[in-house]
Scaffold this motif. Structure first.
Motif, PDB file in Angstrom:
ATOM      1  N   THR A   1     -50.442  29.624 -24.093  1.00  0.00           N
ATOM      2  CA  THR A   1     -50.420  30.765 -25.002  1.00  0.00           C
ATOM      3  C   THR A   1     -50.082  31.960 -24.131  1.00  0.00           C
ATOM      4  O   THR A   1     -50.310  31.935 -22.927  1.00  0.00           O
ATOM      5  CB  THR A   1     -51.779  31.011 -25.671  1.00  0.00           C
ATOM      6  OG1 THR A   1     -52.730  31.199 -24.635  1.00  0.00           O
ATOM      7  CG2 THR A   1     -52.204  29.872 -26.553  1.00  0.00           C
ATOM      8  N   GLY A   2     -49.506  32.988 -24.754  1.00  0.00           N
ATOM      9  CA  GLY A   2     -49.123  34.152 -23.948  1.00  0.00           C
ATOM     10  C   GLY A   2     -49.361  35.437 -24.700  1.00  0.00           C
ATOM     11  O   GLY A   2     -49.449  35.448 -25.936  1.00  0.00           O
ATOM     12  N   VAL A   3     -49.474  36.527 -23.973  1.00  0.00           N
ATOM     13  CA  VAL A   3     -49.592  37.863 -24.593  1.00  0.00           C
ATOM     14  C   VAL A   3     -48.810  38.877 -23.766  1.00  0.00           C
ATOM     15  O   VAL A   3     -48.648  38.715 -22.569  1.00  0.00           O
ATOM     16  CB  VAL A   3     -51.054  38.385 -24.657  1.00  0.00           C
ATOM     17  CG1 VAL A   3     -51.829  37.735 -25.741  1.00  0.00           C
ATOM     18  CG2 VAL A   3     -51.746  38.272 -23.317  1.00  0.00           C
ATOM     19  N   ILE A   4     -48.347  39.910 -24.489  1.00  0.00           N
ATOM     20  CA  ILE A   4     -47.791  41.064 -23.775  1.00  0.00           C
ATOM     21  C   ILE A   4     -48.897  42.112 -23.777  1.00  0.00           C
ATOM     22  O   ILE A   4     -49.582  42.307 -24.791  1.00  0.00           O
ATOM     23  CB  ILE A   4     -46.547  41.619 -24.489  1.00  0.00           C
ATOM     24  CG1 ILE A   4     -45.430  40.573 -24.474  1.00  0.00           C
ATOM     25  CG2 ILE A   4     -46.078  42.907 -23.815  1.00  0.00           C
ATOM     26  CD1 ILE A   4     -44.160  41.034 -25.159  1.00  0.00           C
ATOM     27  N   ILE A   5     -49.119  42.744 -22.646  1.00  0.00           N
ATOM     28  CA  ILE A   5     -50.141  43.784 -22.582  1.00  0.00           C
ATOM     29  C   ILE A   5     -49.433  45.134 -22.715  1.00  0.00           C
ATOM     30  O   ILE A   5     -48.495  45.424 -21.964  1.00  0.00           O
ATOM     31  CB  ILE A   5     -50.934  43.672 -21.273  1.00  0.00           C
ATOM     32  CG1 ILE A   5     -51.664  42.317 -21.275  1.00  0.00           C
ATOM     33  CG2 ILE A   5     -51.926  44.817 -21.140  1.00  0.00           C
ATOM     34  CD1 ILE A   5     -51.985  41.786 -19.929  1.00  0.00           C
ATOM     35  N   TYR A   6     -49.860  45.910 -23.726  1.00  0.00           N
ATOM     36  CA  TYR A   6     -49.239  47.210 -23.977  1.00  0.00           C
ATOM     37  C   TYR A   6     -50.167  48.328 -23.516  1.00  0.00           C
ATOM     38  O   TYR A   6     -51.392  48.205 -23.619  1.00  0.00           O
ATOM     39  CB  TYR A   6     -49.000  47.396 -25.479  1.00  0.00           C
ATOM     40  CG  TYR A   6     -48.003  46.429 -26.060  1.00  0.00           C
ATOM     41  CD1 TYR A   6     -46.631  46.679 -25.995  1.00  0.00           C
ATOM     42  CD2 TYR A   6     -48.432  45.265 -26.696  1.00  0.00           C
ATOM     43  CE1 TYR A   6     -45.720  45.787 -26.537  1.00  0.00           C
ATOM     44  CE2 TYR A   6     -47.526  44.358 -27.231  1.00  0.00           C
ATOM     45  CZ  TYR A   6     -46.169  44.633 -27.156  1.00  0.00           C
ATOM     46  OH  TYR A   6     -45.279  43.752 -27.692  1.00  0.00           O
ATOM     47  N   GLU A   7     -49.586  49.410 -23.019  1.00  0.00           N
ATOM     48  CA  GLU A   7     -50.363  50.605 -22.732  1.00  0.00           C
ATOM     49  C   GLU A   7     -49.608  51.754 -23.354  1.00  0.00           C
ATOM     50  O   GLU A   7     -48.439  51.966 -23.027  1.00  0.00           O
ATOM     51  CB  GLU A   7     -50.488  50.781 -21.220  1.00  0.00           C
ATOM     52  CG  GLU A   7     -51.934  50.983 -20.792  1.00  0.00           C
ATOM     53  CD  GLU A   7     -52.043  51.025 -19.286  1.00  0.00           C
ATOM     54  OE1 GLU A   7     -52.239  49.954 -18.690  1.00  0.00           O
ATOM     55  OE2 GLU A   7     -51.889  52.125 -18.735  1.00  0.00           O
ATOM     56  N   ASP A   8     -50.253  52.480 -24.256  1.00  0.00           N
ATOM     57  CA  ASP A   8     -49.600  53.564 -25.006  1.00  0.00           C
ATOM     58  C   ASP A   8     -48.313  53.069 -25.653  1.00  0.00           C
ATOM     59  O   ASP A   8     -47.292  53.759 -25.620  1.00  0.00           O
ATOM     60  CB  ASP A   8     -49.286  54.752 -24.092  1.00  0.00           C
ATOM     61  CG  ASP A   8     -50.555  55.331 -23.502  1.00  0.00           C
ATOM     62  OD1 ASP A   8     -51.601  55.267 -24.178  1.00  0.00           O
ATOM     63  OD2 ASP A   8     -50.499  55.816 -22.359  1.00  0.00           O
ATOM     64  N   GLY A   9     -48.356  51.865 -26.200  1.00  0.00           N
ATOM     65  CA  GLY A   9     -47.205  51.324 -26.918  1.00  0.00           C
ATOM     66  C   GLY A   9     -46.109  50.776 -26.013  1.00  0.00           C
ATOM     67  O   GLY A   9     -45.107  50.251 -26.478  1.00  0.00           O
TER      68      GLY A   9
END
Ligand SMILES: Nc1ncnc2c1ncn2[C@@H]1O[C@H](COP(=O)(O)OP(=O)(O)O)[C@@H](O)[C@H]1O
Ligand SMILES: [Mg+2]
Length: 508
Positions: free
Chosen positions: A234-242
């Motif tokens: 499984t994977g995720v993208i980590i966002y900071e301020d979009g």
């Protein structure tokens, strides 16, 4: 006396209304002014404080507190005077309820017209809340770190450029890279070509698991040594301020699970095969029995007719064909009856190598073997089995004839016996240099009447009989390997343990 000491300037009103306890010293450390909050904090009258040295006040009002000046540290006030720049110290204390607290004391120089330090102003800020939050945060971080590190799933995070920024122990094992030496490795190297890109596309696809998320997906990852390993990830993208700042993946090795699935599938296929053979065996027995008698009379009457014909009669050839084909039918029926025979095999102890000797003795002189090189690679120790030797010879002869057919009469036939001591199994393998079995045919070759040979050459019963016989002898037959260079069929039987061997020796 200055404005500060006089206390008449409006600036002093500002000083008094400051919400931090604040105190002003002379460079010699005597207190010249304190604001309201300071007096409230200490709970004293101004007159008791003014003109006294900070050390005396500290000792009197903070008897338990460690200051830099009473614990081998440099006095921040002296330092402020010396350096003419602001200084900060952090003090830890415990209140009367035993709660831990922190104070930040900021010392700032007040410079005179000549640039010398005239006064030092100290303001005291309670930073317990921030400090406690910081501590809690670092505690949580540490806990998360420990959870990540001890996870059995491999976990990896990479920055936007694909550089590895975090890797747990399980990921180190799975990918073969050390977390400390990933400076020159890009996340793309962790997959076969194109896979990393594909994962990124899916991660950004709103239709697949939502934006920035990859639901459980099966992919191959690439170990440092170049082998591809099937995993579920499984994977995720980590966002900071979009904005995308990093990606993270969680990986579970699928090799063990796939192995079990494969074994289950094999076992299932074997079960179906035995069921099929058993029901066909019963059917065949009935049919064979019914056909046998009419065939016998066809043979009898046709040969009587041939005998009655005058020499060179035009019908003699046709009658010979009838007789030949009827013989063939009888042969098939005989095979069918043997195949469906329900009797138990007569089992005895014997050496597996004897099966090779006995079988070759029976067939070796045939012209079939003219261009065949036979290699006998026999286990040097007496490899003992307990089975029906005649049946095993029949099985081996079938395999040898199939092998010679596959090599179209020309090639190398290897007969190999050995023991797998760990699993307690004895093996007899027949390897040819023929053209192999196609993927499609592989699932059918043990079916009765399945033959790829031209009409009249194969009955398609050899392997299905072999299958049934091996089962009756508590063993099995399987294709160990097949490719366009040749095929290996393996016969597996339980190896008789040493204790039984002694018994065998005593029997003779
Ligand atoms: N050693 C082999 N190499 C290639 N194909 C083989 C081999 N042994 C068996 N086969 C395939 O399996 C089929 C079934 O074999 P078998 O049951 O003995 O029947 P038959 O020999 O009468 O055709 C053969 O027709 C052939 O296609
Ligand atoms: Mg055959």
């Amino acid at each position: 006396m200055t404005d500060i000491e006089k206390g008449s300037d409006w600036r002093l009103r500002v000083f008094d209304s400051m919400s931090f306890p604040t105190v002003i010293f002379k460079p010699d450390k005597t207190i010249v002014a304190v604001n309201k909050r300071y007096l409230e904090k200490l709970g004293v009258e101004e007159s008791l404080i003014l003109g006294r040295s900070c050390q005396v006040v500290n000792l009197e009002y903070y008897p338990e507190q460690k200051f830099p000046c009473n614990s081998n540290g440099e006095c921040p006030l002296t330092k402020t005077v010396k350096c003419r720049t602001g200084q900060t110290v952090l003090l830890k204390h415990t209140d009367q309820h035993g709660h831990l607290g922190w104070e930040e004391r900021v010392f700032s120089p007040i410079l005179g017209v000549t640039g010398e330090v005239d006064y030092v102003i100290e303001s005291i800020r309670d930073v317990s809340r921030v400090k406690n939050l910081e501590k809690m945060y670092s505690g949580i971080r540490e806990l998360i770190d420990r959870v990540v590190q001890s996870s059995v799933s491999g976990i990896i995070a990479a920055d936007r450029r694909g550089r590895i920024i975090m890797m747990n122990k399980a990921a180190e094992v799975l990918f073969g890279h050390s977390a400390y030496y990933t400076d020159n490795v890009n996340i793309e190297n962790f997959y076969p070509p194109g896979v990393a890109r594909d994962i990124m596309v899916k991660l950004r696809d709103e239709q697949i698991g939502g934006r920035g998320k990859l639901p459980i997906t099966r992919v191959n990852i690439r170990h440092k040594d170049g082998t591809d390993i099937p995993v579920e990830m499984t994977g995720v993208i980590i966002y900071e301020d979009g904005m995308e700042t990093a990606t993270a993946g969680i990986f579970n090795d699928l090799r063990d699970r796939l192995d079990v699935e494969r074994q289950l599938k094999d076992a299932h296929a074997q079960l179906i095969q035995s069921e099929k053979l058993a029901s066909l065996g019963r059917l065949a027995a009935g049919v064979a029995h019914e056909i046998n008698n009419p065939l016998t009379s066809i043979l009898l009457y046709a040969s009587l007719m041939r005998e009655k014909l005058e020499k060179d009669h035009p019908l003699e050839k046709n009658l010979t064909y009838i007789l030949e084909d009827t013989e063939r039918c009888k042969e098939i029926v005989k095979n069918l009856l043997a195949y469906s025979r329900q009797t138990n095999p007569t089992r005895n102890y014997f050496k597996l190598n004897d099966v090779i000797d006995d079988s070759l003795r029976l067939i070796r002189d045939q012209k079939l073997f003219l261009h065949i090189k036979v290699i006998e690679d026999k286990w040097p120790q007496p490899l003992l089995v307990n089975a029906d030797k005649n049946q095993l010879c029949q099985v081996l002869i079938n395999l040898i004839i199939n092998a010679i057919d596959a090599m179209e009469g020309r090639g190398v036939l290897t007969l190999h016996t050995y023991e797998d001591t760990v699993r307690g199994k004895a093996f007899l393998e027949v390897t040819d240099t023929g053209g192999g079995i196609s993927e499609d045919d592989k699932s059918k070759i043990f079916d009765p009447f399945f033959s790829t040979k031209e009409l009249g050459k194969g009955t398609g019963l050899g392997l299905s009989m072999a299958y049934g016989m091996m089962e009756e002898n508590h063993g099995r037959i399987f294709v160990k390997e097949t490719c366009t260079q040749g095929t290996t069929f393996a016969l597996e039987l339980p190896a008789v343990p040493l204790s039984e061997l002694i018994l065998f020796d005593s029997i003779g």
